[in-house]
Design an enzyme around this catalytic site. Structure first.
Site, PDB file in Angstrom:
ATOM      1  N   SER A  68      -6.356  19.111  -8.321  1.00 43.30           N
ATOM      2  CA  SER A  68      -5.113  18.947  -9.097  1.00 43.30           C
ATOM      3  C   SER A  68      -4.445  20.254  -9.479  1.00 43.30           C
ATOM      4  CB  SER A  68      -5.402  18.163 -10.373  1.00 43.30           C
ATOM      5  OG  SER A  68      -5.699  16.833 -10.057  1.00 43.30           O
ATOM      6  N   LYS A  71      -1.050  20.665  -8.114  1.00 42.94           N
ATOM      7  CA  LYS A  71       0.112  19.858  -8.533  1.00 42.94           C
ATOM      8  C   LYS A  71       1.306  20.676  -9.028  1.00 42.94           C
ATOM      9  CE  LYS A  71      -2.713  15.765  -9.502  1.00 42.94           C
ATOM     10  NZ  LYS A  71      -3.462  15.045 -10.541  1.00 42.94           N
ATOM     11  N   TYR A 193      -1.379  14.252   0.561  1.00 43.43           N
ATOM     12  CA  TYR A 193      -1.897  14.585  -0.779  1.00 43.43           C
ATOM     13  C   TYR A 193      -3.407  14.852  -0.730  1.00 43.43           C
ATOM     14  CZ  TYR A 193      -3.524  13.772  -5.572  1.00 43.43           C
ATOM     15  OH  TYR A 193      -4.152  13.888  -6.788  1.00 43.43           O
ATOM     16  N   TYR A 245      -3.702  17.141 -19.008  1.00 42.52           N
ATOM     17  CA  TYR A 245      -3.811  15.691 -19.193  1.00 42.52           C
ATOM     18  C   TYR A 245      -3.818  15.318 -20.674  1.00 42.52           C
ATOM     19  CZ  TYR A 245      -5.124  16.290 -14.381  1.00 42.52           C
ATOM     20  OH  TYR A 245      -5.138  16.672 -13.070  1.00 42.52           O
ATOM     21  N   VAL A 263     -10.397  18.821 -10.584  1.00 46.75           N
ATOM     22  CA  VAL A 263     -11.785  18.344 -10.619  1.00 46.75           C
ATOM     23  C   VAL A 263     -12.720  19.161  -9.723  1.00 46.75           C
ATOM     24  CG1 VAL A 263     -11.228  15.971 -11.308  1.00 46.75           C
ATOM     25  CG2 VAL A 263     -11.365  16.565  -8.871  1.00 46.75           C
TER      26      VAL A 263
HETATM   27  O1  DON Z   1      -6.452  12.615  -6.883  1.00 46.66           O
HETATM   28  C1  DON Z   1      -7.638  12.878  -7.025  1.00 46.66           C
HETATM   29  O2  DON Z   1      -8.433  12.051  -7.342  1.00 46.66           O
HETATM   30  C2  DON Z   1      -8.162  14.305  -6.825  1.00 46.66           C
HETATM   31  N1  DON Z   1      -8.197  14.636  -5.476  1.00 46.66           N
HETATM   32  C3  DON Z   1      -7.476  15.297  -7.662  1.00 46.66           C
HETATM   33  C4  DON Z   1      -7.654  14.945  -9.092  1.00 46.66           C
HETATM   34  C5  DON Z   1      -7.881  16.098  -9.992  1.00 46.66           C
HETATM   35  O3  DON Z   1      -8.206  17.203  -9.647  1.00 46.66           O
HETATM   36  C6  DON Z   1      -7.785  15.739 -11.402  1.00 46.66           C
HETATM   37  N2  DON Z   1      -7.945  16.901 -12.211  1.00 46.66           N
HETATM   38  N3  DON Z   1      -8.553  17.150 -13.143  1.00 46.66           N
END
Ligand code: DON
Length: 411
Positions: A68, A71, A193, A245, A263
């Protein structure tokens, strides 16, 4: 000389890493199986100044997937290419206060709440140039590489793992598609994505990428303009309100740096005008933010006064010296200095205008001024009229500006 003095900034980073190293709470992300294979003890931090100097501590070369943290950079590429008006037809800019994978769409418009949650981020990827997932991903990767200043590879194992477990993201994409906000077919957006999230970076990359926002859109290492100043400011604003978030409000109070977590364990944080910081530590808290990354940035901010709203004491007066000739028609000479932003212009003009008699002359000497902000210049250019209306006569204003700082305002 540099070797003898060492690198005090690196030392500051190392000392903070030493203080957070024994935090072993949290857990690595395992909802994408491949992410669980990371070494949980990795810990690194880098700080890139707007002058392009990078200070590194700990595991700065260790690679992890950007997730993320991509983003804000993709949002920046979208607003840079399409403009804010077009992009906000597809996504709102309000904090959701919800987890990253929430079904968070505006009831009336169907727009995702913001581009930092998955729903909004998938819509941003769908707006990239090209008709296929490959073409959109190529646009994303080329943009992110310009932010990082180097070629980046995709972690194909994470990508496969992510694509095969990404049904919730597909569901979010279908919802945005049915609301009319997705800019492509669902598969095109989600596959691009998933690849976007699987780009491999290190803490150093994140520091340079964040510093590119801090400079107003120019990569401070490669000196390449990546996005416009407007796009950099808009993106930093969204990171401020939505980047962490449902922890964004608390984060802004305690750390005070616009930031984005992922993540994969990375966090990118920006101090506008000063630097970018990248951190890497894989164990996450319940909200999906890196435990030791959050602790590192919190400690750095507290120890070194990095909060973006930190009060730094009364600023130096922009009036370096003032000489007056009290005779009717005499000169008041003000030698100005430093940076003239809005409040300095306000101080100069409100203090000096009343000193000039009805027929006097105000001489403003800009020789020692380093920068004049565009908004301040507008105030100076209105000066003759406001002085004329303050007094019955027509006092004069003379500007000494040998370096042309008033003619070439910054910002
Ligand atoms: O969309 C997802 O589930 C992940 N590939 C990215 C999410 C993410 O990194 C959330 N961040 N804390």
């Amino acid at each position: 000389m540099a070797a003898a003095l060492g690198d005090p900034v690196r030392h500051a980073l190392e000392s903070v890493l030493d203080d957070v190293r024994d935090r072993t709470d949290g857990a690595v992300a395992d909802y994408i199986p491949e992410l669980a294979k990371v070494d949980p003890d990795r810990l690194g931090a880098a700080l890139a100044s707007t002058h392009g100097i990078v200070h590194e501590a700990g595991d700065v070369e260790a690679e992890f997937t950007i997730q993320s943290v991509s983003k804000p950079f993709v949002f920046a590429l979208a607003v840079d290419a399409l403009g804010l008006a077009e992009v906000t037809k597809h996504v709102d800019l309000e904090p959701s206060g919800e987890p990253f994978n929430a079904i968070s769409l505006d009831e009336a418009s169907g727009r995702p709440r913001n581009p930092m949650i998955n729903a909004g981020a998938i819509v941003m990827t769908s707006l990239m140039a090209g008709d296929t997932a490959d073409a959109k991903f190529d646009a994303v990767r080329a943009g992110i590489e310009r932010f990082a200043g180097r070629d980046l590879r995709v972690d194909e194992d994470v990508y496969s793992s992510e694509a095969s477990t990404g049904d919730r993201n597909r569901a979010l994409a279908y919802l945005t598609r049915s609301a009319g906000t997705l800019g492509s077919a669902v598969d095109v957006a989600t596959l691009a994505y998933f690849r976007q999230c699987s780009i491999s970076v290190n803490a150093r990359d994140l520091a340079i990428m964040a510093a590119t926002f801090a400079t107003g859109g120019v990569n401070p290492v490669t000196r390449e303009r990546v996005i416009s100043e407007d796009a950099a400011r808009w993106t930093t604003a969204v990171m401020t309100s939505c980047g962490m978030y449902d922890e964004s409000g608390d984060w802004m109070v305690r750390v005070g740096l616009p930031a984005k977590s992922g993540v994969g364990g990375g966090i990118a944080a920006v101090q506008p005008g000063q630097f970018g910081i990248g951190t890497f530590s894989p164990r996450l808290d319940a909200r999906g933010n890196s435990v030791r990354g959050v602790a590192t940035l919190e400690l750095l901010s507290q120890r070194h006064g990095l909060h973006m709203l930190q009060h730094h004491g009364a600023p130096l007066s922009p009036i370096a010296s003032l000489t007056r000739d009290d005779a009717d028609g005499g000169e008041t000479v003000a030698v100005l200095r430093g940076e003239i932003l809005f409040s300095e212009a306000e101080e100069v003009l409100t203090r000096l205008a009343p000193l000039v008699g009805d027929h006097g002359c105000l001489v403003l000497d800009f020789t020692a001024v380093t920068r004049v902000a565009a908004g301040s210049r507008k105030i100076f250019s209105a000066l003759p009229e406001t002085m004329g209306s303050l007094a019955d006569g027509r006092p004069r204003v003379e500007v000494r500006d040998p370096d042309g700082v008033l003619a070439a305002p910054v910002g």
